[in-house]
Design an enzyme around this catalytic site. Structure first.
Site, PDB file in Angstrom:
ATOM      1  N   LYS A  36       3.627   0.347   0.022  1.00 38.66           N
ATOM      2  CA  LYS A  36       4.224  -0.951   0.384  1.00 38.66           C
ATOM      3  C   LYS A  36       3.495  -1.566   1.578  1.00 38.66           C
ATOM      4  O   LYS A  36       2.739  -0.879   2.276  1.00 38.66           O
ATOM      5  CB  LYS A  36       5.703  -0.748   0.709  1.00 38.66           C
ATOM      6  CG  LYS A  36       5.964   0.154   1.906  1.00 38.66           C
ATOM      7  CD  LYS A  36       7.432   0.527   2.032  1.00 38.66           C
ATOM      8  CE  LYS A  36       7.658   1.487   3.177  1.00 38.66           C
ATOM      9  NZ  LYS A  36       9.021   2.053   3.156  1.00 38.66           N
ATOM     10  N   TYR A 263      -5.928 -15.552  30.244  1.00 33.03           N
ATOM     11  CA  TYR A 263      -4.818 -16.477  30.509  1.00 33.03           C
ATOM     12  C   TYR A 263      -3.879 -15.945  31.595  1.00 33.03           C
ATOM     13  O   TYR A 263      -3.554 -14.750  31.621  1.00 33.03           O
ATOM     14  CB  TYR A 263      -3.970 -16.652  29.245  1.00 33.03           C
ATOM     15  CG  TYR A 263      -4.601 -17.503  28.170  1.00 33.03           C
ATOM     16  CD1 TYR A 263      -4.872 -18.849  28.380  1.00 33.03           C
ATOM     17  CD2 TYR A 263      -4.890 -16.948  26.927  1.00 33.03           C
ATOM     18  CE1 TYR A 263      -5.430 -19.629  27.381  1.00 33.03           C
ATOM     19  CE2 TYR A 263      -5.450 -17.715  25.913  1.00 33.03           C
ATOM     20  CZ  TYR A 263      -5.719 -19.060  26.152  1.00 33.03           C
ATOM     21  OH  TYR A 263      -6.261 -19.819  25.161  1.00 33.03           O
TER      22      TYR A 263
HETATM   23  C1  PLP Z   1       8.908   3.440   3.251  1.00 32.66           C
HETATM   24  C2  PLP Z   1       9.708   4.376   2.455  1.00 32.66           C
HETATM   25  C3  PLP Z   1       9.292   5.716   2.283  1.00 32.66           C
HETATM   26  C4  PLP Z   1       8.094   6.308   3.005  1.00 32.66           C
HETATM   27  O1  PLP Z   1       8.471   6.627   4.323  1.00 32.66           O
HETATM   28  P1  PLP Z   1       7.451   7.369   5.321  1.00 32.66           P
HETATM   29  O2  PLP Z   1       8.257   7.640   6.518  1.00 32.66           O
HETATM   30  O3  PLP Z   1       6.358   6.394   5.588  1.00 32.66           O
HETATM   31  O4  PLP Z   1       6.959   8.583   4.627  1.00 32.66           O
HETATM   32  C5  PLP Z   1      10.018   6.515   1.428  1.00 32.66           C
HETATM   33  N1  PLP Z   1      11.128   6.034   0.801  1.00 32.66           N
HETATM   34  C6  PLP Z   1      11.572   4.772   0.980  1.00 32.66           C
HETATM   35  C7  PLP Z   1      12.801   4.318   0.297  1.00 32.66           C
HETATM   36  C8  PLP Z   1      10.889   3.914   1.813  1.00 32.66           C
HETATM   37  O5  PLP Z   1      11.330   2.666   1.987  1.00 32.66           O
END
Ligand code: PLP
Length: 373
Positions: A36, A263
C-alpha cells in the site's frame, strides 16, 4: 546523479527480506507483502514485480486504485484489498480481480452486485475487530453472519476471517495474545461450518516476534522494505533496508561569523566554516522538522543540517571537510562505513520509520537497482 535527488530502491534487498520472512513462516503459510501507499514510498510497480519473483503468494494493498495498479503490472498475482472501499471503488476492486475485505452486512449486496456485473466470482475476507477499534465488526456473531451470507452467494467466495493487531510491537504481549485468542476462538467455530476457511492476523512485528500469530497467511509491510517494525535496528532481524535517499552538493560557500543560512535566519555561523546547499527539501519529503536537527552523509562523514529546511533545498555545515560541487549527499542510507537509517531519522522527528519513507514525495524518482548507471 542525473536528477537533483533520487531514491534508490534495492530490489535484491527486497527479495532477501521476502526470503527471510518466508523462512520465518515456513512453506505452508501464505506470504502476502503489503504494498500500500506506493509500497511505503518505495514504488509499487517494481516492488510488486520483485516480490512476485521472490515467490510471494499474493499482494496486499489498502485501496482499489492500488489493486488496479498491481493488476496492470501482473495479470495473475492474487491481490487482497485490506481497506474500506467507498461505494464507487467496489467496482474498481472487483474489476482488478482483487479479494475484498467485508464486515458490514449492508456492504455484501454492493460487492455481490459488482461481482455479478463483472462476471467475476470475488473472494471475500471477513474482518473481525478483535481490539484495533477501527475497521471490522467487534461482534463475532455479526462476523459469522457475514461469513454465512458470503458463502451463500454464487457471486462471492468466502476466503478468510481476519483481524489486525493494535500493538504487536509492544514488548508486553498481553493485548496481542487477547486479540489472537479472540480470532482463534471464532476461527474454530467458523471452520466447523466452512472447512478450508483461512485465518490471518500478523503484521511485520507479529511475524518477527511470535510464530503463533502466523495462522494461514501473514501480511508483513514494513519488514519487506527492510525497516524494523520495532523502530530500532533492522539488522537485528536480518532485514536489509531497501530504500536510500540521495542528492548532491549544488554550492559550496565559505561563511564568516554572523552570516546566516536559510529562511528566518535560524542558524548563524559563530566561526568561519563551510556550508553547502543540497537541492532537496520538504517538497521532496525531507521534513521541515529536521531543521537544525537532521544529518546527512557527505564524503563518508556525518554532517549537520543547519538553518531551516526549505521546499527545494537544505543547507549543511561541512566545516573543514573538503567538499566539491557535485559530491553525493546521502540522507538515508550508507556512505563507506557510515549509515543513516530511516529509524534514526524517525527518532529525530518523533515519528516512525513508516512515515519517513511514505513522506518522500512523487517529485523524487524511484530508481530500482539494475536501472541505474
Ligand atoms: C499496513 C497493514 C499491514 C502491514 O503492517 P506492517 O506493520 O507494515 O507490517 C498489515 N495489515 C493491515 C491490515 C495493514 O493495514
Amino acid at each position: 546523479m542525473y536528477e537533483r535527488a533520487e531514491a534508490r530502491i534495492d530490489l535484491a534487498a527486497l527479495k532477501h527480506n521476502c526470503a527471510e520472512l518466508r523462512q520465518r513462516v515456513g512453506p505452508d503459510v501464505e506470504l502476502a507483502p503489503v504494498l500500500k501507499a506506493d509500497a511505503y514510498g518505495h514504488g509499487a510497480a517494481h516492488c510488486a514485480a520483485a516480490a512476485v519473483e521472490a515467490g510471494v503468494d499474493r499482494i496486499a494493498v489498502a485501496t482499489a486504485r492500488e489493486a488496479l495498479q498491481i493488476r496492470a503490472m501482473d495479470p495473475e498475482v492474487p491481490i487482497l484489498v485490506l481497506g474500506a472501499l467507498a461505494p464507487g471503488a467496489v467496482e474498481t476492486a472487483v474489476i482488478a480481480g482483487a479479494d475484498i475485505s467485508v464486515w458490514d452486512p449492508q456492504f455484501i449486496g454492493s460487492v455481490e452486485a459488482a461481482a455479478r456485473a463483472a462476471g467475476r466470482v470475488t473472494g471475500v475476507h471477513v474482518k473481525y475487530d478483535t481490539g484495533m477499534g477501527r475497521l471490522g465488526s467487534f461482534d463475532p456473531e455479526v462476523v459469522l453472519a457475514v461469513a454465512r451470507s458470503v458463502a451463500a452467494s454464487p457471486d462471492l467466495r468466502l476466503e478468510a476471517i481476519w483481524t489486525h493487531f493494535a500493538s504487536a510491537d509492544d514488548p508486553d504481549p498481553a493485548f496481542t495474545n487477547l486479540q489472537k485468542s479472540r480470532l482463534s476462538e471464532l476461527g474454530e467455530r467458523a471452520r466447523a461450518i466452512f472447512p478450508g476457511l483461512k485465518l490471518h492476523a500478523a503484521n511485520s512485528a507479529a511475524v518477527v516476534s511470535d510464530a503463533t500469530t502466523h495462522f494461514d497467511l501473514v501480511r508483513p509491510g514494513v519488514a519487506v522494505y527492510g525497516m524494523d517494525p520495532f523502530g530500532r535496528d533492522p539488522a537485528a532481524h536480518n532485514l536489509r533496508p531497501v530504500l536510500s535517499l540521495h542528492s548532491y552538493v549544488a554550492t559550496v560557500k565559505r561563511f564568516e561569523p554572523g552570516m546566516s543560512a536559510g529562511y528566518g535566519r535560524t542558524w548563524i555561523a559563530r566561526e568561519p566554516t563551510t556550508v553547502v546547499t543540497v537541492p532537496v527539501g520538504y517538497g521532496d519529503g525531507v521534513r521541515r522538522g529536521l531543521s537544525n536537527l537532521g544529518e546527512v552523509l557527505i564524503g563518508g562523514r556525518h554532517c549537520q543540517m543547519v538553518g531551516t529546511v526549505s521546499m527545494d533545498n537544505i543547507t549543511v555545515e561541512v566545516g573543514d571537510l573538503s567538499v566539491s560541487v557535485g559530491d553525493e549527499v546521502t540522507l538515508i542510507g550508507s556512505q563507506g562505513e557510515e549509515t543513516i537509517t530511516a529509524e534514526q531519522v524517525a527518532a529525530k522527528l518523533d515519528t516512525i520509520n513508516y512515515e519517513v519513507t511514505c513522506a518522500i514525495s512523487p517529485r523524487v524518482p524511484r530508481i530500482p537497482s539494475g536501472e541505474r548507471e
